[in-house]
Write an enzyme that holds these catalytic residues in place. Structure first.
Site, PDB file in Angstrom:
ATOM      1  N   ALA A   1       0.833  -1.209   0.000  1.00 62.69           N
ATOM      2  CA  ALA A   1       0.000   0.000   0.000  1.00 62.69           C
ATOM      3  C   ALA A   1       0.864   1.253   0.000  1.00 62.69           C
ATOM      4  CB  ALA A   1      -0.925  -0.015   1.219  1.00 62.69           C
ATOM      5  N   ASN A   2       1.974   1.212   0.747  1.00 60.17           N
ATOM      6  CA  ASN A   2       2.888   2.364   0.753  1.00 60.17           C
ATOM      7  C   ASN A   2       3.434   2.635  -0.647  1.00 60.17           C
ATOM      8  OD1 ASN A   2       2.545   2.496   3.510  1.00 60.17           O
ATOM      9  ND2 ASN A   2       4.548   1.655   4.023  1.00 60.17           N
TER      10      ASN A   2
ATOM     11  N   GLY B   1      11.982   3.074   2.351  1.00 61.09           N
ATOM     12  CA  GLY B   1      12.344   2.088   1.324  1.00 61.09           C
ATOM     13  C   GLY B   1      11.205   1.834   0.353  1.00 61.09           C
ATOM     14  N   ASP B   2       9.980   1.880   0.852  1.00 59.09           N
ATOM     15  CA  ASP B   2       8.816   1.692  -0.038  1.00 59.09           C
ATOM     16  C   ASP B   2       8.690   2.862  -1.014  1.00 59.09           C
ATOM     17  OD1 ASP B   2       8.332  -0.515   1.609  1.00 59.09           O
ATOM     18  OD2 ASP B   2       7.063   0.663   2.942  1.00 59.09           O
TER      19      ASP B   2
HETATM   20  O1  RIB Z   1       8.057  -0.465   5.142  1.00 59.12           O
HETATM   21  C1  RIB Z   1       7.271   0.113   6.151  1.00 59.12           C
HETATM   22  C2  RIB Z   1       6.039  -0.700   6.367  1.00 59.12           C
HETATM   23  O2  RIB Z   1       6.419  -1.958   6.882  1.00 59.12           O
HETATM   24  C3  RIB Z   1       5.098  -0.136   7.388  1.00 59.12           C
HETATM   25  O3  RIB Z   1       4.161   0.766   6.826  1.00 59.12           O
HETATM   26  C4  RIB Z   1       4.483  -1.382   8.011  1.00 59.12           C
HETATM   27  O4  RIB Z   1       3.144  -1.533   7.713  1.00 59.12           O
HETATM   28  C5  RIB Z   1       5.306  -2.543   7.474  1.00 59.12           C
HETATM   29  O5  RIB Z   1       4.650  -3.212   6.489  1.00 59.12           O
END
Ligand code: RIB
Length: 299
Positions: free
Chosen positions: A44-45, A249-250
């Site tokens: 989702a991120n 990182g996301d």
């Molecule tokens: O990479 C960060 C994410 O890792 C957080 O938002 C948490 O939900 C985990 O999935």
């Protein structure tokens, strides 16, 4: 004509965040800040980060039929991501228990919930999104067999990006599809084992030997290293004041995937992604910290 720059297949979590002076040791209790609940989850991120930058983005994920699931869907829609493939039900929405210390570093425990019910059949049901997407990205907070199903259903026009987080041993079939495989230092060490040594250049070579077409190693304040069989390119980091590294990182992976979808070479895409990741650490939270393209330009 592709309808989506990016299809993200992955997790969606409610992030339960507490700031602490230091993390508790085993058997110890520490007091922290008031609890903050924010949309998160590595998949989702990524989808929010990419959509906020302007990428045409779709998310394939599973959330529970509950308030956290609705919060996550609202966050996707607010960012402009397509949620028509987000499945609802089967288990409560995933939850991440996150502590953030004064240096901005975090520790995370994830209860997968509905993420663990995103099945290979769900992936096959989203074949139309694979047809419509240029780049497909995944992480490892959903079942490995579902990530493998993504790889098995890739089409010739799809480029596959894997952020191997949280890290685990990966089958050759999955590694061979990665272009790139994205890891941080900790993830590189898990994939390579105890003989990894101290040199990121050596890690890149050793990771390439596992089979991915290209590799990106993120190195925090030291930037990143991009490598493919033609050679390795260091990507410098921008110096910023770190508030919270959660989800940086996301954001990096999302920005990289989007720029690859635009046809940029991997080092150019990684340089842009490095700017986005740097912006993301300057604010609290994961999705809450992601910039728009205009905000990034203004930094
Ligand atoms: O990479 C960060 C994410 O890792 C957080 O938002 C948490 O939900 C985990 O999935």
């Amino acid at each position: 004509m592709d309808s989506y720059d990016l299809l993200v297949v992955g997790s969606a979590n409610a992030d339960l965040i507490v700031e602490v002076e230091r993390r508790p040791l085993a058997g110890e209790t520490v007091l922290g800040s008031d609890l903050v609940v924010l949309p998160g989850g590595k998949g989702a991120n990524q989808a929010v980060a990419a959509a906020r930058l302007g990428a045409r983005t779709a998310l394939l994920a599973r959330v529970g039929d509950d308030a956290n699931g609705r919060m996550l869907l609202d966050a996707q829609r607010d960012a402009g991501a397509d949620t028509t493939a987000v499945l609802i039900g089967g288990a409560p929405t995933g939850v991440a228990l996150i502590t953030v210390d004064p240096s901005g570093d975090n520790s995370i425990v994830v209860s997968p919930g509905a993420n663990g019910r995103l099945t290979p059949e769900d992936v096959r049901g989203a074949a139309h999104l694979l047809r419509a997407a240029r780049v497909v990205s995944a992480q490892l907070e959903i079942p490995l067999e579902s990530v493998l199903e993504v790889v098995r259903n890739l089409l010739p026009h799809n480029r596959f990006v894997l952020n191997a987080s949280p890290p685990r041993a990966l089958p050759p079939e999955l590694l061979a599809a990665c272009d790139p495989l994205i890891v941080n230092e900790h993830e590189a060490r898990v994939l390579l084992g105890p003989t990894a040594g101290p040199d990121p250049g050596a890690w890149a070579a050793a990771l390439l030997a596992l089979g991915p077409r290209s590799v990106v190693i993120t190195l925090g304040a030291d930037g990143a290293l991009v490598a493919d069989p033609a050679g390795a390119t260091p990507i410098p980091a921008r110096s910023v004041e770190v508030v919270d590294t959660t989800g940086a990182g996301d954001a990096f992976t999302a920005a990289l995937a989007w720029r690859l979808a635009q046809g940029e070479p991997l080092p150019t895409a990684a340089a842009y992604a490095s700017r986005v990741g740097a912006a993301a650490v300057t604010k609290p939270g994961a999705q809450a910290s992601y910039p728009t393209a205009d905000q990034l330009d203004a930094l």
